[in-house]
Design a protein around this motif. Structure first.
Motif, PDB file in Angstrom:
ATOM      1  N   GLU A 138      26.653  43.258 -25.127  1.00 25.65           N
ATOM      2  CA  GLU A 138      26.528  43.460 -23.688  1.00 25.65           C
ATOM      3  C   GLU A 138      25.277  44.281 -23.376  1.00 25.65           C
ATOM      4  OE1 GLU A 138      30.353  44.468 -22.063  1.00 25.65           O
ATOM      5  OE2 GLU A 138      29.459  45.139 -20.183  1.00 25.65           O
ATOM      6  N   GLU A 139      25.061  45.311 -24.155  1.00 25.08           N
ATOM      7  CA  GLU A 139      23.881  46.151 -23.939  1.00 25.08           C
ATOM      8  C   GLU A 139      22.592  45.379 -24.204  1.00 25.08           C
ATOM      9  OE1 GLU A 139      23.097  49.190 -22.673  1.00 25.08           O
ATOM     10  OE2 GLU A 139      25.157  48.914 -21.963  1.00 25.08           O
ATOM     11  N   LYS A 140      22.617  44.590 -25.271  1.00 19.19           N
ATOM     12  CA  LYS A 140      21.428  43.791 -25.586  1.00 19.19           C
ATOM     13  C   LYS A 140      21.064  42.890 -24.415  1.00 19.19           C
ATOM     14  CE  LYS A 140      22.477  41.997 -29.674  1.00 19.19           C
ATOM     15  NZ  LYS A 140      22.393  41.059 -30.817  1.00 19.19           N
ATOM     16  N   ILE A 141      22.082  42.268 -23.834  1.00 17.78           N
ATOM     17  CA  ILE A 141      21.832  41.367 -22.702  1.00 17.78           C
ATOM     18  C   ILE A 141      21.294  42.145 -21.514  1.00 17.78           C
ATOM     19  CG2 ILE A 141      22.889  39.780 -21.062  1.00 17.78           C
ATOM     20  CD1 ILE A 141      24.919  39.053 -23.267  1.00 17.78           C
ATOM     21  N   LYS A 142      21.914  43.284 -21.241  1.00 18.73           N
ATOM     22  CA  LYS A 142      21.462  44.059 -20.101  1.00 18.73           C
ATOM     23  C   LYS A 142      20.029  44.548 -20.279  1.00 18.73           C
ATOM     24  CE  LYS A 142      23.733  47.369 -18.095  1.00 18.73           C
ATOM     25  NZ  LYS A 142      24.726  48.417 -17.759  1.00 18.73           N
ATOM     26  N   ASN A 143      19.715  44.980 -21.468  1.00 22.86           N
ATOM     27  CA  ASN A 143      18.346  45.442 -21.722  1.00 22.86           C
ATOM     28  C   ASN A 143      17.346  44.312 -21.548  1.00 22.86           C
ATOM     29  OD1 ASN A 143      19.158  48.065 -22.232  1.00 22.86           O
ATOM     30  ND2 ASN A 143      19.391  47.719 -24.427  1.00 22.86           N
ATOM     31  N   ALA A 144      17.698  43.151 -22.092  1.00 22.98           N
ATOM     32  CA  ALA A 144      16.812  41.995 -21.949  1.00 22.98           C
ATOM     33  C   ALA A 144      16.683  41.607 -20.481  1.00 22.98           C
ATOM     34  CB  ALA A 144      17.353  40.821 -22.760  1.00 22.98           C
ATOM     35  N   ALA A 145      17.817  41.600 -19.797  1.00 29.43           N
ATOM     36  CA  ALA A 145      17.803  41.221 -18.379  1.00 29.43           C
ATOM     37  C   ALA A 145      16.938  42.186 -17.583  1.00 29.43           C
ATOM     38  CB  ALA A 145      19.220  41.203 -17.824  1.00 29.43           C
ATOM     39  N   THR A 147      17.840  32.126 -16.995  1.00 29.50           N
ATOM     40  CA  THR A 147      18.835  32.790 -17.848  1.00 29.50           C
ATOM     41  C   THR A 147      18.497  32.562 -19.318  1.00 29.50           C
ATOM     42  OG1 THR A 147      20.232  30.825 -17.627  1.00 29.50           O
ATOM     43  CG2 THR A 147      20.709  32.672 -16.177  1.00 29.50           C
ATOM     44  N   ARG A 148      17.841  31.454 -19.603  1.00 30.28           N
ATOM     45  CA  ARG A 148      17.431  31.210 -20.986  1.00 30.28           C
ATOM     46  C   ARG A 148      16.381  32.222 -21.455  1.00 30.28           C
ATOM     47  NH1 ARG A 148      19.450  26.591 -19.037  1.00 30.28           N
ATOM     48  NH2 ARG A 148      20.295  25.005 -20.444  1.00 30.28           N
ATOM     49  N   ASP A 149      15.512  32.659 -20.532  1.00 32.04           N
ATOM     50  CA  ASP A 149      14.543  33.705 -20.883  1.00 32.04           C
ATOM     51  C   ASP A 149      15.267  34.950 -21.356  1.00 32.04           C
ATOM     52  OD1 ASP A 149      12.640  31.964 -19.909  1.00 32.04           O
ATOM     53  OD2 ASP A 149      12.472  32.964 -17.953  1.00 32.04           O
ATOM     54  N   ILE A 150      16.292  35.315 -20.605  1.00 30.78           N
ATOM     55  CA  ILE A 150      17.037  36.534 -20.929  1.00 30.78           C
ATOM     56  C   ILE A 150      17.737  36.377 -22.272  1.00 30.78           C
ATOM     57  CG2 ILE A 150      18.942  38.024 -20.220  1.00 30.78           C
ATOM     58  CD1 ILE A 150      18.254  37.301 -17.305  1.00 30.78           C
ATOM     59  N   ALA A 151      18.385  35.215 -22.454  1.00 28.41           N
ATOM     60  CA  ALA A 151      19.100  34.976 -23.705  1.00 28.41           C
ATOM     61  C   ALA A 151      18.152  35.068 -24.898  1.00 28.41           C
ATOM     62  CB  ALA A 151      19.774  33.607 -23.667  1.00 28.41           C
ATOM     63  N   GLU A 152      16.994  34.467 -24.738  1.00 21.74           N
ATOM     64  CA  GLU A 152      16.018  34.485 -25.831  1.00 21.74           C
ATOM     65  C   GLU A 152      15.548  35.906 -26.108  1.00 21.74           C
ATOM     66  OE1 GLU A 152      11.840  32.206 -27.098  1.00 21.74           O
ATOM     67  OE2 GLU A 152      12.516  32.254 -25.011  1.00 21.74           O
ATOM     68  N   SER A 203      27.613  35.329 -14.130  1.00 23.10           N
ATOM     69  CA  SER A 203      26.544  34.542 -13.522  1.00 23.10           C
ATOM     70  C   SER A 203      25.236  35.325 -13.529  1.00 23.10           C
ATOM     71  CB  SER A 203      26.901  34.175 -12.083  1.00 23.10           C
ATOM     72  OG  SER A 203      26.789  35.304 -11.252  1.00 23.10           O
ATOM     73  N   LYS A 204      24.158  34.590 -13.356  1.00 22.15           N
ATOM     74  CA  LYS A 204      22.835  35.206 -13.248  1.00 22.15           C
ATOM     75  C   LYS A 204      22.822  36.217 -12.108  1.00 22.15           C
ATOM     76  CE  LYS A 204      18.051  33.913 -12.059  1.00 22.15           C
ATOM     77  NZ  LYS A 204      17.187  32.843 -11.524  1.00 22.15           N
ATOM     78  N   GLU A 205      23.429  35.844 -11.005  1.00 17.76           N
ATOM     79  CA  GLU A 205      23.391  36.707  -9.829  1.00 17.76           C
ATOM     80  C   GLU A 205      24.136  38.021 -10.066  1.00 17.76           C
ATOM     81  OE1 GLU A 205      24.633  34.651  -6.320  1.00 17.76           O
ATOM     82  OE2 GLU A 205      24.205  36.380  -5.028  1.00 17.76           O
ATOM     83  N   LYS A 206      25.307  37.928 -10.711  1.00 16.56           N
ATOM     84  CA  LYS A 206      26.072  39.150 -10.965  1.00 16.56           C
ATOM     85  C   LYS A 206      25.300  40.064 -11.905  1.00 16.56           C
ATOM     86  CE  LYS A 206      30.712  38.137  -9.633  1.00 16.56           C
ATOM     87  NZ  LYS A 206      30.791  36.652  -9.600  1.00 16.56           N
ATOM     88  N   LEU A 207      24.682  39.469 -12.918  1.00 16.87           N
ATOM     89  CA  LEU A 207      23.884  40.272 -13.846  1.00 16.87           C
ATOM     90  C   LEU A 207      22.734  40.931 -13.112  1.00 16.87           C
ATOM     91  CD1 LEU A 207      23.028  41.279 -16.600  1.00 16.87           C
ATOM     92  CD2 LEU A 207      22.067  39.022 -17.096  1.00 16.87           C
ATOM     93  N   PHE A 208      22.103  40.159 -12.256  1.00 22.34           N
ATOM     94  CA  PHE A 208      20.978  40.704 -11.493  1.00 22.34           C
ATOM     95  C   PHE A 208      21.419  41.872 -10.619  1.00 22.34           C
ATOM     96  CE2 PHE A 208      18.474  40.910  -7.596  1.00 22.34           C
ATOM     97  CZ  PHE A 208      17.197  41.078  -8.110  1.00 22.34           C
ATOM     98  N   ASP A 209      22.559  41.705  -9.962  1.00 20.33           N
ATOM     99  CA  ASP A 209      23.054  42.772  -9.091  1.00 20.33           C
ATOM    100  C   ASP A 209      23.247  44.072  -9.863  1.00 20.33           C
ATOM    101  OD1 ASP A 209      22.981  41.292  -6.838  1.00 20.33           O
ATOM    102  OD2 ASP A 209      25.102  40.792  -6.790  1.00 20.33           O
ATOM    103  N   ILE A 210      23.779  43.935 -11.080  1.00 18.70           N
ATOM    104  CA  ILE A 210      23.985  45.130 -11.900  1.00 18.70           C
ATOM    105  C   ILE A 210      22.645  45.799 -12.212  1.00 18.70           C
ATOM    106  CG2 ILE A 210      24.682  45.912 -14.192  1.00 18.70           C
ATOM    107  CD1 ILE A 210      26.918  43.765 -14.052  1.00 18.70           C
TER     108      ILE A 210
END
Lengths: 210, 210
Positions: B15-22, B36-41, B56-63
């Motif tokens: 979860e942290e890895k994703i948030k940091n990438a995002a 979202t593929r950019d973030i995953a990569e 969703s992308k939007e929820k992640l973005f909001d965070i």
DNA sequence: AAGTATTTTAATCATTTGATTAAAAAGATA
DNA sequence: TATCTTTTTAATCAAATGATTAAAATACTT
């Protein structure tokens, strides 16, 4: 058949409609967030016409971006290189002109800065002759003022940053500023009008600080 | 099963890895230009995990956006509301802290300002109590200085615009500024270091102008 | 170790979106 | 008017993209 590379008629109504719509939408939403369908709708034309006249979203964008930068830069370079006006007068003119321009087209700075971030190489080259600003009469006058001891010896970029920052930032941050200051659009514009006179004074006061 | 709404473990590595990438990708490219593929990569994870953890992308973005604004605002509000520091001292601290922050995270301002333009209503409400800044100790001190005749009577927003403009604009416009000034990153950073000391002086000089 | 829950993956969907095509409409030319 | 050219439209395509699913892999519990 499709239009040739050499424009057939300069003001072809449909072509202009598309460009105007594209300018408006691109300026407001930026390249990535803009759908070609948004532009078609705004222009009131069939989507296919966009590609018929401009081949692709990217080509249309390039045209808009080039024109935007052009209109932005040529006018200012003329002022900067006017041999007849004094350093102080140039500041007044630039600040006044810029603020007037930004009141009418407040989306331009964030548009340009965002696309510049997304694409530094391409766009920076569009400014072409990198050092053209740093070799302007304006900067020469700045250096002379320093030599004459009339202003403090700082890097000219500090000065550029300060002046541009004070002029441009209010427009870039207007949603935030209007919110925290609880301002309506009209009140905001009034502040901008005040700044046309205030910023030159402020800038001159700053320049004297050692 | 999918993670419940109440976070199971605070620092879950993935979860942290994703948030940091995002955070990194969103800050650099903005919402619309981010895939979202950019973030995953960037995070080195399977694309589906992004939706598994954040829906969703939007929820992640909001965070990411909320956290970004939070980190940005809470620190500054503490400074602004410190009863013990003088008005002038606050300027020094704010300018210094902000420039240090921006040297480390130079993408934040353009990110915030761009998304604020794209979505003024939502985001402005996130700043919550609109008038919180205008009622800070800092602004009260500003008003007192005016009453005491120590600084010129201008709208506090002029002052905010000037200070923020001088601090933030260089970072927002860094590609352009580095280009026209022919500066390497290191030279640019040196100018920013100088500005930590210079801007407070300049601001104080400006405030005296009537 | 067996069984259960959680995490991760590969494959796939459905929608959006930039672009194309073929035909229709409008305009120009003779 | 008949013919040709240019412009416009509706339909469609192909690729990109956000999201889901079912199964595999891993971790946890007893």
């Amino acid at each position: 058949m499709k239009p040739t590379k050499t424009k057939p008629a300069a003001d072809h109504s449909t072509e202009e409609k598309i460009k105007n719509a594209a300018r408006s939408v691109f300026h407001k939403k930026g390249y990535a967030a803009t759908r070609t369908r948004d532009i078609a709708e705004e222009a009131g034309i069939n989507l296919a016409l966009l590609n018929y006249y401009f081949r692709s979203k990217e080509k249309l964008f390039d045209i808009i971006m080039t024109e935007t930068m052009q209109g932005f830069l040529t006018s200012i370079m003329e002022i900067l290189n006017d041999e007849k006006t004094t350093f102080e007068k140039k500041i007044e003119i630039i600040v006044g002109n810029y603020i007037d321009l930004l009141i009418e087209q407040p989306d331009i700075p964030l548009f340009v800065l965002s696309e510049l971030r997304a694409n530094p190489e391409t766009l920076v080259s569009r400014i072409s002759n990198k050092k053209v600003l740093m070799k302007s009469v304006f900067i020469m006058q700045f250096q002379q003022q320093i030599k004459a001891g009339k202003i403090a010896p700082i890097h000219p970029l500090h000065f550029i940053m300060n002046m541009l920052g004070m002029v441009v930032f209010p427009f870039v941050g207007s949603p935030m500023l209007k919110s925290i200051g609880d301002l309506k659009q009209k009140e905001f514009d009034e502040l901008m009008q005040q700044r046309k006179k205030l910023i030159p004074k402020w800038v001159n006061a700053m320049l004297k600080i050692k």
